[in-house]
Design an enzyme around this catalytic site. Structure first.
Site, PDB file in Angstrom:
ATOM      1  N   LYS A 179       0.852  -1.189   0.000  1.00 21.48           N
ATOM      2  CA  LYS A 179       0.000   0.000   0.000  1.00 21.48           C
ATOM      3  C   LYS A 179       0.888   1.239   0.000  1.00 21.48           C
ATOM      4  O   LYS A 179       1.707   1.429   0.891  1.00 21.48           O
ATOM      5  CB  LYS A 179      -0.898  -0.006   1.224  1.00 21.48           C
ATOM      6  CG  LYS A 179      -1.746   1.244   1.354  1.00 21.48           C
ATOM      7  CD  LYS A 179      -2.749   1.147   2.469  1.00 21.48           C
ATOM      8  CE  LYS A 179      -3.480   2.475   2.625  1.00 21.48           C
ATOM      9  NZ  LYS A 179      -4.478   2.418   3.693  1.00 21.48           N
ATOM     10  N   LYS A 232      -2.260  -1.622  -3.836  1.00 19.41           N
ATOM     11  CA  LYS A 232      -3.138  -0.451  -3.752  1.00 19.41           C
ATOM     12  C   LYS A 232      -2.324   0.822  -3.827  1.00 19.41           C
ATOM     13  O   LYS A 232      -1.331   0.920  -3.113  1.00 19.41           O
ATOM     14  CB  LYS A 232      -3.887  -0.529  -2.423  1.00 19.41           C
ATOM     15  CG  LYS A 232      -4.726   0.675  -2.109  1.00 19.41           C
ATOM     16  CD  LYS A 232      -5.236   0.577  -0.708  1.00 19.41           C
ATOM     17  CE  LYS A 232      -5.976   1.861  -0.395  1.00 19.41           C
ATOM     18  NZ  LYS A 232      -6.346   1.946   0.977  1.00 19.41           N
TER      19      LYS A 232
END
Ligand code: PBG
Length: 307
Positions: A179, A232
């Site tokens: 992330k 992400k």
């Protein structure tokens, strides 16, 4: 003929719809930076979940906006917290729908950081206890999968241990493993009311320039017991989705985040892009890169377009 030779297929069952749940009744407050997305009270959330099930979506992922926030993120792990109550209601009313919960603290802390702040900095290890408690409280409420998004080191192991100790050894962990500290989360922070009040998230989220480090983060999460791993945002990181798909034999998820959503919506509203084609092309690209599962605010639109 094109259909016959097509390599990549998009199905509603691979799509997960993110939803925001808030206190109250009959609340359906549109998020201005994410048109068509709402802060929903539990009754409205249940209605939305019925639609998600009817459209054949893979599931929903829930984010909570608590009544009040504090230094200790109490609402994140309270048994009667907003997400915990929401999960109970959805599992009772829409039993066939897969429910994932986001495990993080930023929506619940008064300062908006994803962990416990000690001397002006996020204390990684002190935060693990909150995360483990939150995951267990979600499982107790009936969540099918827990998804830690905080990016603290060691959280997957801490959550796995706590779930097992509480008798939830069958609840999988979907880890937001790679992330990045991304500008594309901007609209989400309005939706979840979770913008950090000081500093930024670069001490725990990743540098967008680093791919090898992302692979290392994924390896660590898998060693710690992650069942599904996520990259992400999605579109600026398609190379990592592909690398993860090739290297790791576990399901790979990708999150088409709020900023990716809002860019397409804004361009379409201006008449600069065809909305429907942009939805299908962006999701197909993420699938082609190697994602098995896509978290996307377009999940319902896509399911309708694919029907
Ligand atoms: C919580 C969290 C964020 C997102 C998902 N979980 C925001 C952040 O890290 O600031 C972003 C999702 C999106 O932009 O759609 N940590």
């Amino acid at each position: 003929m094109r259909r016959l030779v097509r390599e990549t297929h998009l199905e509603p069952s691979a799509l997960v719809l993110p939803l925001f749940v808030c206190p109250g009744e009959g609340v359906r407050r549109e998020i201005s930076a994410m048109p068509g997305n709402y802060q929903l009270s539990i009754d409205q959330l249940v209605a939305e979940c019925r639609q998600a099930e009817a459209l054949g979506l893979g599931g929903v992922i829930l984010f909570g906006i608590p009544e009040s926030k504090d230094e200790m993120a109490s609402g994140a792990y309270a048994d009667d917290g907003i997400v915990q109550r929401a999960v109970r209601a959805v599992k009772r009313e829409v039993a066939g729908l897969l429910v994932i919960t986001d495990v993080c603290n930023c929506e619940y802390t008064s300062h908006g950081h994803c962990g416990k702040v000690v001397n002006g900095d996020v204390d990684n290890d002190a935060t693990l206890e909150w995360l483990a408690a939150a995951a267990v409280s979600h499982a107790r409420a009936g969540a099918d999968i827990v998804a830690p998004s905080d990016m603290m080191d060691g959280r997957v192991a801490a959550i796995r241990r706590a779930l097992d100790a509480a008798g939830f050894n069958k609840i999988p962990i979907l880890s937001y493993a790679a992330k990045f500290a991304s500008v594309f989360y901007g609209p989400f922070r309005e939706a979840a009311e979770s913008a950090p009040q000081f500093g930024d998230r670069r001490s725990y989220q990743m540098d967008p320039a680093n791919a090898r480090e992302a692979i290392r983060e994924i390896e660590l999460d898998l060693e710690e017991g992650a069942d599904i791993i996520m990259v992400k945002p999605a579109m600026p990181y398609l190379d990592l989705i592909r690398q993860a798909r090739d290297r790791f034999h576990v399901p790979i998820a990708a999150y088409q985040v709020s900023g990716e959503f809002s860019m397409i919506v804004a361009a379409a509203r201006n008449g600069w892009l065809d909305r429907e084609r942009a939805i299908i092309e962006s999701l197909t690209g993420i699938r082609r890169a190697g994602a098995d599962i896509i978290l996307t605010y377009f999940a319902k639109d896509a399911a309708r377009l694919l029907a």
